[in-house]
Design an enzyme around this catalytic site. Structure first.
Site, short mmCIF file in Angstrom:
data_model
loop_
_atom_site.label_atom_id
_atom_site.label_comp_id
_atom_site.label_asym_id
_atom_site.label_seq_id
_atom_site.Cartn_x
_atom_site.Cartn_y
_atom_site.Cartn_z
N ALA A 10 40.33 49.22 31.52
CA ALA A 10 40.37 50.56 32.11
C ALA A 10 39.14 51.38 31.76
CB ALA A 10 41.64 51.30 31.65
N THR A 11 38.15 50.77 31.10
CA THR A 11 37.00 51.55 30.66
C THR A 11 35.95 51.78 31.74
OG1 THR A 11 36.03 49.51 29.82
CG2 THR A 11 37.18 50.88 28.21
N SER A 140 40.23 38.32 43.81
CA SER A 140 38.98 38.63 44.51
C SER A 140 38.96 37.88 45.83
CB SER A 140 37.79 38.17 43.66
OG SER A 140 36.58 38.27 44.39
N TYR A 153 32.79 31.42 39.02
CA TYR A 153 33.52 32.69 39.22
C TYR A 153 34.60 32.49 40.28
CZ TYR A 153 34.61 37.53 40.37
OH TYR A 153 35.29 38.72 40.61
N PRO A 183 39.86 42.00 46.35
CA PRO A 183 38.83 42.88 46.92
C PRO A 183 37.56 42.12 47.27
CG PRO A 183 39.57 43.68 44.74
CD PRO A 183 40.04 42.26 44.90
N GLY A 184 36.85 42.66 48.26
CA GLY A 184 35.47 42.24 48.53
C GLY A 184 34.56 43.10 47.67
P1 NDP Z 1 33.70 46.66 35.77
O1 NDP Z 1 32.65 45.87 35.07
O2 NDP Z 1 33.36 48.06 36.17
O3 NDP Z 1 35.04 46.69 34.90
C1 NDP Z 1 35.49 45.56 34.22
C2 NDP Z 1 36.53 45.98 33.20
O4 NDP Z 1 37.02 44.80 32.54
C3 NDP Z 1 35.95 46.88 32.12
O5 NDP Z 1 36.86 47.91 31.83
C4 NDP Z 1 35.80 45.96 30.91
O6 NDP Z 1 36.02 46.69 29.71
C5 NDP Z 1 36.98 44.99 31.15
N1 NDP Z 1 36.76 43.73 30.44
C6 NDP Z 1 35.84 42.78 30.69
N2 NDP Z 1 35.93 41.79 29.80
C7 NDP Z 1 36.94 42.12 28.96
C8 NDP Z 1 37.51 41.51 27.82
N3 NDP Z 1 37.07 40.32 27.36
N4 NDP Z 1 38.54 42.11 27.19
C9 NDP Z 1 39.00 43.30 27.65
N5 NDP Z 1 38.52 43.93 28.73
C10 NDP Z 1 37.48 43.35 29.37
O7 NDP Z 1 34.09 45.80 37.05
P2 NDP Z 1 35.25 45.99 38.15
O8 NDP Z 1 36.00 47.23 37.94
O9 NDP Z 1 34.63 45.75 39.47
O10 NDP Z 1 36.15 44.72 37.81
C11 NDP Z 1 37.55 44.77 37.62
C12 NDP Z 1 38.16 43.50 38.17
O11 NDP Z 1 37.96 43.46 39.57
C13 NDP Z 1 37.55 42.21 37.61
O12 NDP Z 1 38.61 41.29 37.37
C14 NDP Z 1 36.67 41.72 38.76
O13 NDP Z 1 36.51 40.33 38.74
C15 NDP Z 1 37.50 42.18 39.95
N6 NDP Z 1 36.78 42.30 41.21
C16 NDP Z 1 35.69 43.10 41.33
C17 NDP Z 1 35.04 43.21 42.55
C18 NDP Z 1 33.82 44.03 42.74
O14 NDP Z 1 33.11 43.85 43.75
N7 NDP Z 1 33.49 44.97 41.86
C19 NDP Z 1 35.54 42.51 43.74
C20 NDP Z 1 36.70 41.68 43.49
C21 NDP Z 1 37.29 41.60 42.27
P3 NDP Z 1 35.20 46.52 28.35
O15 NDP Z 1 33.82 46.08 28.72
O16 NDP Z 1 35.28 47.88 27.73
O17 NDP Z 1 35.96 45.50 27.59
C1 8X3 Z 2 33.68 40.14 43.31
C2 8X3 Z 2 33.28 40.05 44.71
O1 8X3 Z 2 31.95 38.71 46.44
O2 8X3 Z 2 30.92 39.06 44.25
O3 8X3 Z 2 34.85 39.43 43.05
O4 8X3 Z 2 32.72 37.52 44.51
S1 8X3 Z 2 32.17 38.77 44.97
#
Ligand code: NDP
Ligand code: 8X3
Length: 254
Positions: A10-11, A140, A153, A183-184
């Site tokens: 959630a950060t 994803s 990934y 999500p995309g």
């Molecule tokens: P961010 O990098 O903005 O957020 C990722 C979050 O995951 C951070 O809060 C981070 O917190 C946390 N995190 C990562 N590794 C760990 C760990 N080992 N332990 C605990 N917390 C962890 O990316 P998104 O918000 O985009 O990503 C969220 C999810 O959405 C992911 O699963 C990503 O794969 C998925 N996603 C994202 C897409 C995109 O295009 N952005 C598309 C599809 C899916 P901290 O670093 O403080 O631990």
């Molecule tokens: C994150 C979206 O298209 O980089 O899951 O895989 S993509």
């Protein structure tokens, strides 16, 4: 009715937006991540802006004993988790399979797959004992398709997709809903993490199109979580208008 919502990661990005969205409807929030200052800031913001109850827990989802310690020993009412958003995750690197960094592979598989499993293993029995609950797995579009340089990934997110389907079957008789969110392109810190802090490269991912925001995804999750009890949305692919699939985008600057 006020719910207790546990959000991993959630950060920033999607997880942070989900926390804000549920705070707006006065739900109680358990927020997690590894960056303590970010968690403290978000907790203070949610409490002062929405007056909601917040419990922040700083741990790494890859560490099974930490997950069990923090989530297995929740104080008082915090154990009554209604909604789990398995969101913590990342992509690390973008390379062909013969050139990939095996440390990157470990990070992705340990976080996206094993971390999600560790959290679910602690929370699902709580939901089973209560006979209710809703699990959201943030998969994803990479869990539906494969793209060049993204095999590992994509494999990790295909695993999330499979786990969502398996969880839905196993938890069916316990009245627990499972929603897979795919999500995309969402503009968060995702690409900055994938490209290890290279902000120019990260910005290029979204150039010439309007990507989704964390808030877009949070709104969808909040909608799914507030449907009548007998309605379950199982699986959703959500893209920006400018994205047809994992590889076809329409960019105004091209
Ligand atoms: P961010 O990098 O903005 O957020 C990722 C979050 O995951 C951070 O809060 C981070 O917190 C946390 N995190 C990562 N590794 C760990 C760990 N080992 N332990 C605990 N917390 C962890 O990316 P998104 O918000 O985009 O990503 C969220 C999810 O959405 C992911 O699963 C990503 O794969 C998925 N996603 C994202 C897409 C995109 O295009 N952005 C598309 C599809 C899916 P901290 O670093 O403080 O631990
Ligand atoms: C994150 C979206 O298209 O980089 O899951 O895989 S993509």
């Amino acid at each position: 009715m006020r719910k207790t919502v546990l959000i991993t990661g959630a950060t920033s990005g999607i997880g942070e937006a989900v926390a804000v969205k549920f705070a707006e409807s006065s739900d109680k929030l358990i927020i997690t991540g590894r960056r303590k200052e970010r968690l403290d800031e978000l907790e203070a913001h949610l409490k002062s802006t929405f007056g909601t109850d917040v419990l922040s827990l700083c741990f790494d989802v890859r560490e099974r004993t930490e997950v069990e310690k923090y989530l297995g020993e929740l104080p008082g009412d915090w154990r009554q988790i209604d909604i789990l958003v398995n969101n913590a995750g990342l992509a690390a690197g973008l390379s062909h399979i013969d050139e990939g960094d095996t440390d990157d592979w470990d990070r992705m598989i340990d976080t996206n797959v094993k971390g999600l499993l560790y959290v679910t293993r602690v929370v699902a029995p709580i939901m089973v004992s209560r006979g209710t609950g809703h699990i959201f797995n943030i998969a994803s579009i990479a869990g539906k398709e494969i793209y060049e340089n993204g095999a590992v990934y994509c494999a990790s997110k295909h695993a999330v997709d499979a786990l969502s389907r398996g969880m839905r079957i196993d938890l069916l008789k316990h009245g627990i809903k499972v929603t897979n969110i795919a999500p995309g392109m969402v503009e968060t810190e995702f690409s900055l993490v994938r490209f290890k802090g290279d902000s120019d490269r990260a910005a290029g991912v979204y150039s010439g199109l309007e990507p989704l925001t964390g808030e877009d995804i949070a709104g969808v999750i909040h909608y799914c979580a507030n449907l009548p009890d007998h309605v379950c949305i199982s699986d959703l692919v959500i893209t920006p208008k400018a994205q047809a699939n994992a590889t076809n985008t329409f960019r105004k600057n091209k």
